[in-house]
Design a protein around this motif. Sequence first.
Motif, PDB file in Angstrom:
ATOM      1  N   ALA A  22       0.827  -1.212   0.000  1.00  0.00           N
ATOM      2  CA  ALA A  22       0.000   0.000   0.000  1.00  0.00           C
ATOM      3  C   ALA A  22       0.857   1.256   0.000  1.00  0.00           C
ATOM      4  N   SER A  23       1.912   1.263   0.824  1.00  0.00           N
ATOM      5  CA  SER A  23       2.780   2.443   0.872  1.00  0.00           C
ATOM      6  C   SER A  23       3.527   2.630  -0.449  1.00  0.00           C
ATOM      7  N   LEU A  24       3.833   1.520  -1.115  1.00  0.00           N
ATOM      8  CA  LEU A  24       4.520   1.602  -2.405  1.00  0.00           C
ATOM      9  C   LEU A  24       3.632   2.239  -3.467  1.00  0.00           C
ATOM     10  N   LEU A  25       2.406   1.732  -3.586  1.00  0.00           N
ATOM     11  CA  LEU A  25       1.548   2.125  -4.695  1.00  0.00           C
ATOM     12  C   LEU A  25       0.778   3.409  -4.451  1.00  0.00           C
ATOM     13  N   LEU A  26       0.546   3.760  -3.200  1.00  0.00           N
ATOM     14  CA  LEU A  26      -0.267   4.934  -2.889  1.00  0.00           C
ATOM     15  C   LEU A  26       0.568   6.186  -2.627  1.00  0.00           C
ATOM     16  N   VAL A  31      10.709   7.054  -1.503  1.00  0.00           N
ATOM     17  CA  VAL A  31      11.138   6.541  -0.187  1.00  0.00           C
ATOM     18  C   VAL A  31      10.566   5.146   0.095  1.00  0.00           C
ATOM     19  N   PRO A  32       9.247   4.894  -0.099  1.00  0.00           N
ATOM     20  CA  PRO A  32       8.738   3.533   0.149  1.00  0.00           C
ATOM     21  C   PRO A  32       9.424   2.476  -0.716  1.00  0.00           C
ATOM     22  N   LEU A  33       9.747   2.843  -1.959  1.00  0.00           N
ATOM     23  CA  LEU A  33      10.450   1.901  -2.838  1.00  0.00           C
ATOM     24  C   LEU A  33      11.829   1.574  -2.268  1.00  0.00           C
TER      25      LEU A  33
END
Length: 200
Positions: A22-26, A31-33
């Motif tokens: 969720a943090s990656l795509l949203l 940074v999440p990546l």
Amino acid sequence: MKLILDNVGVTAKYVVSGIAAASLLLNQSPVPLYYTVCALLNSLFGKIMKRIVKDPRPAKSPKPGYGMPSSHTTAISYFSFVVLYTAPYFVPQPALRLLLAVVVVAYGISACYWRIATHLHTPLQILLGACLGLCSGYLATSQEARMQAYTAAHPWPASSLFAVKLLVCLAIVPVVFKHEIRWLLRLFTSGGGSGGSKTA
């Protein structure tokens, strides 16, 4: 209490991978990546260590193979460290940050304890997994500023960044859901023979 521990232990990998996806795509930030790639490296290092050390799981373990360090504990402790470190960015209120810290730490400890209680790992295997995950989390967070400086100097187009994030999410699926995928493959294979009447 046992029911709560069972639910925490069984759902831990789904919760961690779901939050990461969720943090990656949203989130449009890189940074999440960065933290997800570091998480994959953390897990890979844990798997390599497990094959080198070759410390067996407890005698009563329902799973065969080696258990040093605990892969689940390595992942949970890494994500716990990263979530607590990055919390000020997405939870500005101190009271909510404190609540988040309590929930994350309680959830992580419960998930680790469940793996000891169900004889999946020895306490030492859990302890080494936690140390590995926390060290990886510290190394990842300590290099975040350099990563942000590099991406600011070499920005990616939004579409390319999203495509890479999507590929990383797809790469996580067979790692997290390997047992479910094997079960589905066995189900389709056994049902594909003589009218699905094949027996073992």
